[in-house]
Scaffold this motif. Structure first.
Motif: not given
Length: 824
Positions: A425-440
């Motif tokens: 989740l911390d790594r996905s914050q740099t990609s600015n992908n809200p959907q992926l963060q919601q899945v995590y």
């Protein structure tokens, strides 16, 4: 006019009331003693006696400890005879030679009479079991032989350190290990004897010797080696047996002291005679004679019609208890419509909200017929297979320990997965992908709130042990009997075995029933491998419930809730401001604050107050009573704490230092000490009229500590009672197993254990009284598991050891009070 101070005589109603109060705590005390002391003692004694003497027909051989008097010849007379240089250890040897050589004391110096080497002597000590081979006597009667099955580990080497090798009276787990059958690899590790050791000593036999003059049982060693040691030439025999009308003398060797037999020729010809010391034999006593041929057929029919359920209960009591526990709880949950979420294992409840009791309730909870059915069938099969090798008590202890360990491993797995998802989740914050963060976030929430129930985690652990103990390959897939997996061991490390069959069973269960807990079953597999390999899992003495449960609670209060060490919350805030240390502030609350508020010192009354006023004088007396009451309660707690410490120090001289009897008393002392500190803080805050938001957290903390102590004290008393029962069943085996057993015999050790149990019981009653006074008994699993003990201990505390001295009412002081305010 002066008031008369003549005390009126007690009325009959007052005497009757006092008698009622005295008798009101005796009945609960008797019930509490019967429940947590007499019941475990009786059950353990009957089980061990049945297992050793009825089922396996064991005979125990150990040292003869009564060395001060031998065959009527006093130690002092022998000391005078041999010039005052006779050691107490050789008294039996000297006295035995005096008896066996023409029944008179010969004029020989002590260096001509030596005793057998202790290390050579101890190889005869141990457990002897009847062998299947029988031989016919002169009257064509079956005569059995007893062969050594287990040799004790005691040695008396001069190089051993007393500090480390000192023995003592063992706990129930150590006593059970002594008699349990070393059939599994783990049992061999616990016995510290491999199969080669038993086979090496298999030539030691107990046989029946019958001559024209006498009949007796003898212990000797049949060795064909020409270079046999002197110990192989010695023989111990019982006293000549009287003639019996039946054949009972052929069943078991007689119990008692067996004397060494030294040939007269060897005694007369040799200048230095080796005389072994006496031994003590403990064998079962036959209750009936050999059945006649007329009744043999009828007895066989009766044996064939024996109740199989009763036989299963006698041979597998631990498995029976676990079956009844899981089945009874399943019926209780179904009958009361218990919601599974209130008892299940859940990461958020256990780790975040610190509801550690869910590890036990979740493991023993079943809410579906198929779930309870499959688990109980597996428990029945595994119990029959494993309980006999481990021993019933050891098997039960490991079951309780596996409930704790599988829960800890499961929570560690969930924590690792949550942290791994957090990393992604911390790594996905740099990609600015809200959907992926919601899945995590959803995955993390699902892991934290996933619930699991059932005993299958413990069953998977036993499945691993059972699989690696089998000599044949295991076939885990139903209806595919050709798909089997063998057990392999690491070259050079024979105990490190591995079999993939449990892992295949895990994936098959996940495929057939997707709702099963994958992490719960995987945690059981991990614990099973660790248990069989001897890694990570603590020793058996630490796994004992009286140590493990209390230790987990103590460590949880220290590391998770951080309520220990005890520090007043109010003074902690004051320390941040740099005002005063908490010890000094607590002392001020206990002592100085009283004088400042009430002016108890009559010689220096507070300014503006006249102690001649009846109201002020009455108020002063009331505060004096409260202070005396507080001091009395404080001294009571401190005295009981000191008694627990004295019992711990004395236990080091009576019990084995590495046994659970020592560790459990350490846990009790720590919990009682912290509970006393917390309770004194609560009382001090209450008397100084601190705000409720300061007192209530202290109340909650004190309640957590005392609930942990109450639970640990109950388990400690139960295990102490079970340990004491094992001493009465086979004291001879314990004496042979412990080379440095204290000179305190069985009776002094029993008296000390009774005193220690009484002190722990007193502390148990005090903890219950404090919990009720603080309204911290709580609800839920604690009150449901210990409801009977809590109820009876409260009655004892109210009318027995912790009676409040405060009067029930105060005389009218010239001022009115609002009606009904007394309760507030």
């Amino acid at each position: 006019a002066a008031r008369s101070r003549v005390r009126p005589a007690s009325s009959p109603s007052t005497v009757k009331k006092q008698h009622t109060i005295m008798s009101s705590w005796k009945a609960p005390l008797a019930k509490l003693v019967g429940l947590i002391i007499l019941l475990p003692f009786t059950a353990t004694y009957l089980h061990l006696y049945y297992y050793t003497y009825w089922k396996n027909e064991y005979c125990f051989i150990g040292p003869h400890t009564s060395s001060m008097v031998s065959d009527g010849k006093q130690y002092e007379s022998l000391l005078v005879k041999y010039g005052g240089i006779l050691s107490s250890r050789s008294v039996d040897s000297v006295a035995m030679r005096d008896v066996n050589v023409d029944n008179e004391i010969r004029d020989e110096t002590p260096n001509q009479i030596t005793s057998m080497n202790d290390d050579s002597m101890t190889q005869f000590h141990g457990i002897y079991a009847p062998i299947s081979q029988k031989r016919k006597g002169k009257n064509n009667i079956d005569q059995r032989q007893f062969q050594q099955k287990y040799a004790t580990t005691s040695t008396t080497s001069s190089t051993s350190s007393w500090f480390w090798d000192r023995g003592g009276w063992p706990s129930i787990t150590k006593s059970s290990i002594m008699i349990s059958s070393p059939s599994s690899q783990l049992s061999n590790h616990q016995h510290l004897h491999s199969a080669q050791d038993v086979n090496r000593n298999s030539n030691h036999l107990i046989t029946f010797v019958e001559t024209q003059d006498e009949k007796k049982w003898c212990l000797h060693s049949h060795s064909s080696s020409s270079s046999s040691s002197s110990s192989e030439k010695n023989e111990w025999c019982s006293d000549p047996l009287p003639s019996y009308p039946d054949d009972t003398i052929y069943f078991y060797p007689p119990s008692g002291v067996w004397k060494a037999v030294v040939p007269a020729s060897a005694s007369l010809s040799s200048s230095k005679t080796v005389v072994p010391p006496s031994i003590y034999m403990s064998c079962p006593t036959p209750t009936s004679s050999t059945p006649s041929k007329k009744n043999a057929g009828r007895i066989k029919q009766q044996n064939a019609k024996q109740n199989k359920n009763l036989q299963f209960l006698l041979n597998h009591p631990a498995t029976t208890l676990l079956l009844l526990l899981n089945t009874g709880l399943a019926f209780h949950y179904w009958n009361h419509r218990i919601n599974p979420s209130t008892v299940c294992k859940q990461y958020t409840k256990i780790v975040v909200e610190h509801e550690w009791w869910r590890g036990l309730t979740g493991a023993t909870a079943h809410f579906e017929p198929l779930h309870i059915g499959f688990n109980m069938m597996s428990l029945h099969t595994l119990g029959i297979e494993l309980e006999g090798g481990f021993g019933s008590i050891v098997f039960l202890v490991y079951n309780v320990a596996l409930v704790v360990f599988t829960t800890m491993v499961m929570m560690a797995m969930v924590y690792a997965r949550v942290q791994w998802i957090q990393h992604k989740l911390d790594r996905s914050q740099t990609s600015n992908n809200p959907q992926l963060q919601q899945v995590y976030h959803e995955q993390q929430q699902r892991l934290r709130e996933t619930s699991s129930v059932g005993y299958s985690a413990v069953l998977f652990a036993w499945m691993v042990v059972s699989t690696m103990e089998r000599k044949q390959p295991t076939c885990p897939i139903p209806f595919f009997s050709d798909v089997c997996f063998s057990t392999y061991s690491v070259p050079g490390v024979p105990f490190l075995k591995f079999n993939i069959s449990p892992i295949v069973s895990l994936f098959m269960a996940q495929f057939i029933m997707p709702r099963v807990s994958f992490m719960g079953h995987l945690a059981g597999i991990v614990c099973g491998f660790c248990l069989h390999w001897g890694w990570t899992i603590p020793p058996l003495e630490i796994c004992s419930p009286n140590v493990l449960i209390g230790g987990v609670v103590l460590n949880g209060l220290i590391w998770r809730k951080r309520v220990i060490p005890v520090r007043p919350l109010l003074t902690a805030m004051m320390d941040e401001e740099g005002c005063v240390e908490h010890e000094d502030h607590l002392r001020l609350l206990l002592m100085d604050g009283v004088e400042e508020d009430g002016g108890l010192d009559s010689s220096n009354p507070p300014l503006g107050q006249n102690l001649t006023d009846p109201f002020m004088r009455s108020k002063q007396k009331k505060k004096e009573r409260e202070l005396n009451e507080f001091r009395r309660k404080q001294m009571t707690l401190l005295h009981v704490r000191n008694l627990i410490g004295i019992m711990l120090g004395s236990s080091l001289f009576v019990f084995d230092w590495s046994s659970s009897l020592i560790f459990s008393q350490c846990v009790l002392l720590a919990l009682f000490t912290f509970g006393t500190q917390s309770t004194l803080i609560v009382w001090a805050y209450t008397r100084s009229k601190e705000p409720l938001d300061i007192i209530e957290p202290e109340n909650v903390r004190s309640g957590m500590i005392w609930r942990g102590f109450f639970m640990s004290a109950v388990l400690a008393i139960v295990v102490d009672s079970m340990s004491m029962a094992s001493w009465f069943v086979f004291p001879t085996l314990i004496a042979s197993e412990q080379p440095s057993l204290p000179r305190t015999g069985l009776f002094p050790a029993t008296v000390f254990m009774i005193l220690r149990t009484a002190v722990n019981l007193l502390a148990l009653v005090l903890s219950s009284k404090i919990l009720h006074d603080m309204s911290q008994v709580g609800s839920g699993i604690f009150t449901q598991m210990f409801c009977v003990e809590i109820k009876w201990s409260k009655l004892i505390g109210d009318h027995g050891v912790f009676i409040s001295q405060k009067p029930l009412w105060t005389a009218f002081e010239g001022r009115g009070i609002t009606l009904g305010s007394r309760g507030r």
